[in-house]
Write a protein that holds these residues in place. Structure first.
Motif, PDB file in Angstrom:
ATOM      1  N   LEU A  29       0.836  -1.205   0.000  1.00 32.86           N
ATOM      2  CA  LEU A  29       0.000   0.000   0.000  1.00 32.86           C
ATOM      3  C   LEU A  29       0.872   1.257   0.000  1.00 32.86           C
ATOM      4  O   LEU A  29       0.643   2.188  -0.780  1.00 32.86           O
ATOM      5  CB  LEU A  29      -0.908   0.018   1.236  1.00 32.86           C
ATOM      6  N   ARG A  30       1.874   1.255   0.847  1.00 27.65           N
ATOM      7  CA  ARG A  30       2.789   2.393   0.933  1.00 27.65           C
ATOM      8  C   ARG A  30       3.479   2.639  -0.415  1.00 27.65           C
ATOM      9  O   ARG A  30       3.590   3.770  -0.877  1.00 27.65           O
ATOM     10  CB  ARG A  30       3.816   2.097   2.020  1.00 27.65           C
ATOM     11  N   GLN A  31       3.930   1.562  -1.022  1.00 33.59           N
ATOM     12  CA  GLN A  31       4.612   1.626  -2.314  1.00 33.59           C
ATOM     13  C   GLN A  31       3.694   2.180  -3.413  1.00 33.59           C
ATOM     14  O   GLN A  31       4.104   3.015  -4.217  1.00 33.59           O
ATOM     15  CB  GLN A  31       5.028   0.201  -2.668  1.00 33.59           C
ATOM     16  N   ILE A  32       2.451   1.719  -3.430  1.00 31.14           N
ATOM     17  CA  ILE A  32       1.474   2.177  -4.430  1.00 31.14           C
ATOM     18  C   ILE A  32       1.250   3.687  -4.269  1.00 31.14           C
ATOM     19  O   ILE A  32       1.276   4.434  -5.249  1.00 31.14           O
ATOM     20  CB  ILE A  32       0.135   1.412  -4.287  1.00 31.14           C
ATOM     21  N   ILE A  33       1.030   4.123  -3.044  1.00 31.22           N
ATOM     22  CA  ILE A  33       0.790   5.555  -2.785  1.00 31.22           C
ATOM     23  C   ILE A  33       2.003   6.365  -3.191  1.00 31.22           C
ATOM     24  O   ILE A  33       1.892   7.380  -3.878  1.00 31.22           O
ATOM     25  CB  ILE A  33       0.433   5.783  -1.298  1.00 31.22           C
ATOM     26  N   ARG A  34       3.196   5.906  -2.790  1.00 25.96           N
ATOM     27  CA  ARG A  34       4.447   6.600  -3.131  1.00 25.96           C
ATOM     28  C   ARG A  34       4.652   6.699  -4.645  1.00 25.96           C
ATOM     29  O   ARG A  34       5.178   7.686  -5.144  1.00 25.96           O
ATOM     30  CB  ARG A  34       5.642   5.845  -2.545  1.00 25.96           C
ATOM     31  N   SER A  35       4.239   5.655  -5.379  1.00 22.98           N
ATOM     32  CA  SER A  35       4.436   5.662  -6.837  1.00 22.98           C
ATOM     33  C   SER A  35       3.617   6.764  -7.511  1.00 22.98           C
ATOM     34  O   SER A  35       4.009   7.286  -8.543  1.00 22.98           O
ATOM     35  CB  SER A  35       4.083   4.298  -7.434  1.00 22.98           C
ATOM     36  N   VAL A  36       2.502   7.132  -6.921  1.00 26.45           N
ATOM     37  CA  VAL A  36       1.632   8.164  -7.481  1.00 26.45           C
ATOM     38  C   VAL A  36       1.954   9.534  -6.887  1.00 26.45           C
ATOM     39  O   VAL A  36       1.849  10.546  -7.565  1.00 26.45           O
ATOM     40  CB  VAL A  36       0.142   7.814  -7.204  1.00 26.45           C
ATOM     41  N   ALA A  37       2.344   9.550  -5.635  1.00 21.67           N
ATOM     42  CA  ALA A  37       2.585  10.816  -4.929  1.00 21.67           C
ATOM     43  C   ALA A  37       3.959  10.804  -4.253  1.00 21.67           C
ATOM     44  O   ALA A  37       4.064  10.826  -3.028  1.00 21.67           O
ATOM     45  CB  ALA A  37       1.486  11.034  -3.892  1.00 21.67           C
ATOM     46  N   PRO A  38       5.034  10.767  -5.055  1.00 26.00           N
ATOM     47  CA  PRO A  38       6.371  10.674  -4.449  1.00 26.00           C
ATOM     48  C   PRO A  38       6.732  11.878  -3.582  1.00 26.00           C
ATOM     49  O   PRO A  38       7.551  11.767  -2.680  1.00 26.00           O
ATOM     50  CB  PRO A  38       7.307  10.558  -5.660  1.00 26.00           C
ATOM     51  N   GLU A  39       6.098  13.025  -3.842  1.00 28.02           N
ATOM     52  CA  GLU A  39       6.417  14.217  -3.058  1.00 28.02           C
ATOM     53  C   GLU A  39       5.556  14.350  -1.795  1.00 28.02           C
ATOM     54  O   GLU A  39       5.716  15.279  -1.020  1.00 28.02           O
ATOM     55  CB  GLU A  39       6.316  15.483  -3.916  1.00 28.02           C
ATOM     56  N   ALA A  40       4.646  13.406  -1.574  1.00 30.30           N
ATOM     57  CA  ALA A  40       3.808  13.431  -0.372  1.00 30.30           C
ATOM     58  C   ALA A  40       4.645  13.156   0.879  1.00 30.30           C
ATOM     59  O   ALA A  40       5.638  12.433   0.820  1.00 30.30           O
ATOM     60  CB  ALA A  40       2.686  12.404  -0.492  1.00 30.30           C
ATOM     61  N   THR A  41       4.233  13.728   1.972  1.00 28.76           N
ATOM     62  CA  THR A  41       4.909  13.559   3.255  1.00 28.76           C
ATOM     63  C   THR A  41       4.263  12.412   4.027  1.00 28.76           C
ATOM     64  O   THR A  41       3.048  12.358   4.138  1.00 28.76           O
ATOM     65  CB  THR A  41       4.786  14.852   4.088  1.00 28.76           C
ATOM     66  N   GLU A  42       5.092  11.527   4.545  1.00 19.97           N
ATOM     67  CA  GLU A  42       4.596  10.432   5.373  1.00 19.97           C
ATOM     68  C   GLU A  42       4.455  10.923   6.812  1.00 19.97           C
ATOM     69  O   GLU A  42       5.292  11.679   7.290  1.00 19.97           O
ATOM     70  CB  GLU A  42       5.572   9.251   5.364  1.00 19.97           C
ATOM     71  N   LEU A  43       3.408  10.464   7.482  1.00 17.25           N
ATOM     72  CA  LEU A  43       3.218  10.793   8.884  1.00 17.25           C
ATOM     73  C   LEU A  43       2.313   9.760   9.539  1.00 17.25           C
ATOM     74  O   LEU A  43       1.774   8.885   8.857  1.00 17.25           O
ATOM     75  CB  LEU A  43       2.619  12.195   9.050  1.00 17.25           C
ATOM     76  N   ILE A  44       2.172   9.863  10.830  1.00 15.44           N
ATOM     77  CA  ILE A  44       1.207   9.055  11.569  1.00 15.44           C
ATOM     78  C   ILE A  44       0.085  10.018  11.966  1.00 15.44           C
ATOM     79  O   ILE A  44       0.336  11.076  12.540  1.00 15.44           O
ATOM     80  CB  ILE A  44       1.839   8.408  12.823  1.00 15.44           C
ATOM     81  N   SER A  45      -1.137   9.655  11.632  1.00 18.89           N
ATOM     82  CA  SER A  45      -2.294  10.458  11.984  1.00 18.89           C
ATOM     83  C   SER A  45      -3.379   9.516  12.494  1.00 18.89           C
ATOM     84  O   SER A  45      -3.633   8.474  11.865  1.00 18.89           O
ATOM     85  CB  SER A  45      -2.778  11.236  10.761  1.00 18.89           C
ATOM     86  N   TYR A  46      -3.996   9.856  13.592  1.00 16.90           N
ATOM     87  CA  TYR A  46      -4.975   8.967  14.220  1.00 16.90           C
ATOM     88  C   TYR A  46      -4.375   7.575  14.465  1.00 16.90           C
ATOM     89  O   TYR A  46      -5.025   6.563  14.254  1.00 16.90           O
ATOM     90  CB  TYR A  46      -6.259   8.867  13.397  1.00 16.90           C
ATOM     91  N   HIS A  47      -3.109   7.532  14.834  1.00 15.53           N
ATOM     92  CA  HIS A  47      -2.378   6.302  15.175  1.00 15.53           C
ATOM     93  C   HIS A  47      -2.189   5.358  13.985  1.00 15.53           C
ATOM     94  O   HIS A  47      -2.022   4.160  14.173  1.00 15.53           O
ATOM     95  CB  HIS A  47      -3.059   5.550  16.329  1.00 15.53           C
ATOM     96  N   MET A  48      -2.236   5.888  12.773  1.00 14.69           N
ATOM     97  CA  MET A  48      -2.045   5.034  11.602  1.00 14.69           C
ATOM     98  C   MET A  48      -1.242   5.766  10.529  1.00 14.69           C
ATOM     99  O   MET A  48      -1.150   6.989  10.540  1.00 14.69           O
ATOM    100  CB  MET A  48      -3.392   4.582  11.055  1.00 14.69           C
ATOM    101  N   PRO A  49      -0.671   5.001   9.581  1.00 18.18           N
ATOM    102  CA  PRO A  49       0.090   5.613   8.494  1.00 18.18           C
ATOM    103  C   PRO A  49      -0.789   6.516   7.639  1.00 18.18           C
ATOM    104  O   PRO A  49      -1.939   6.185   7.344  1.00 18.18           O
ATOM    105  CB  PRO A  49       0.574   4.410   7.677  1.00 18.18           C
ATOM    106  N   ALA A  50      -0.216   7.658   7.267  1.00 18.33           N
ATOM    107  CA  ALA A  50      -0.941   8.605   6.431  1.00 18.33           C
ATOM    108  C   ALA A  50       0.044   9.349   5.541  1.00 18.33           C
ATOM    109  O   ALA A  50       1.256   9.323   5.769  1.00 18.33           O
ATOM    110  CB  ALA A  50      -1.712   9.587   7.310  1.00 18.33           C
ATOM    111  N   PHE A  51      -0.517   9.988   4.531  1.00 17.78           N
ATOM    112  CA  PHE A  51       0.269  10.801   3.612  1.00 17.78           C
ATOM    113  C   PHE A  51      -0.392  12.161   3.484  1.00 17.78           C
ATOM    114  O   PHE A  51      -1.619  12.265   3.423  1.00 17.78           O
ATOM    115  CB  PHE A  51       0.342  10.147   2.222  1.00 17.78           C
TER     116      PHE A  51
END
Length: 128
Positions: free
Chosen positions: A27-49
């Motif tokens: 899932l992380r890889q798929i999101i990164r492939s479309v939005a490489p400039e997105a910032t990764e973070l934890i929001s509501y105790h889960m992975p988010a971009f």
């Protein structure tokens, strides 16, 4: 497991059950492939971009992965594509025993990026 003290996506994934790790990384890889400039973070105790606002998030559960487009209109917008998946107003469930729908996830991430860009442009236009 959703640990409130998780600091980043790597740590979140490392705390998950063995049967969740591969899907979460995918899932992380798929999101990164479309939005490489997105910032990764934890929001509501889960992975988010984040990309000009909250973009998408995801989490592991016992039998599925939740995918969160961070707004209720996106689930409705893709309701035809999402037939066969359990959904709520703001989440999509992808069963662990089936391959992740890569093309669909990419379409949703692209749509969310477009929504965020338009939202930012509207904010700027309103301030003028």
């Amino acid at each position: 497991m959703h640990n409130p003290k998780t600091k980043n996506i790597d740590e979140y994934i490392s705390l998950q059950s063995e049967d969740s790790v591969e899907g979460l990384e995918k899932l992380r890889q798929i999101i990164r492939s479309v939005a490489p400039e997105a910032t990764e973070l934890i929001s509501y105790h889960m992975p988010a971009f984040k990309y000009q606002g909250m973009l998408v998030g995801f989490a592991a559960w016992k039998n599925h992965y939740d995918f969160y487009p961070w707004n209720s209109s996106t689930v409705n917008e893709f309701k035809e594509d999402l037939k066969g998946y359990d959904t709520t107003k703001g989440a999509i469930q992808f069963p662990k025993d089936k391959p992740l729908p890569v093309t669909l996830i990419k379409k949703i991430v692209k749509a969310r990026m477009k929504q965020n860009i338009e939202k930012e442009q509207n904010k700027k236009a309103t301030k003028k």
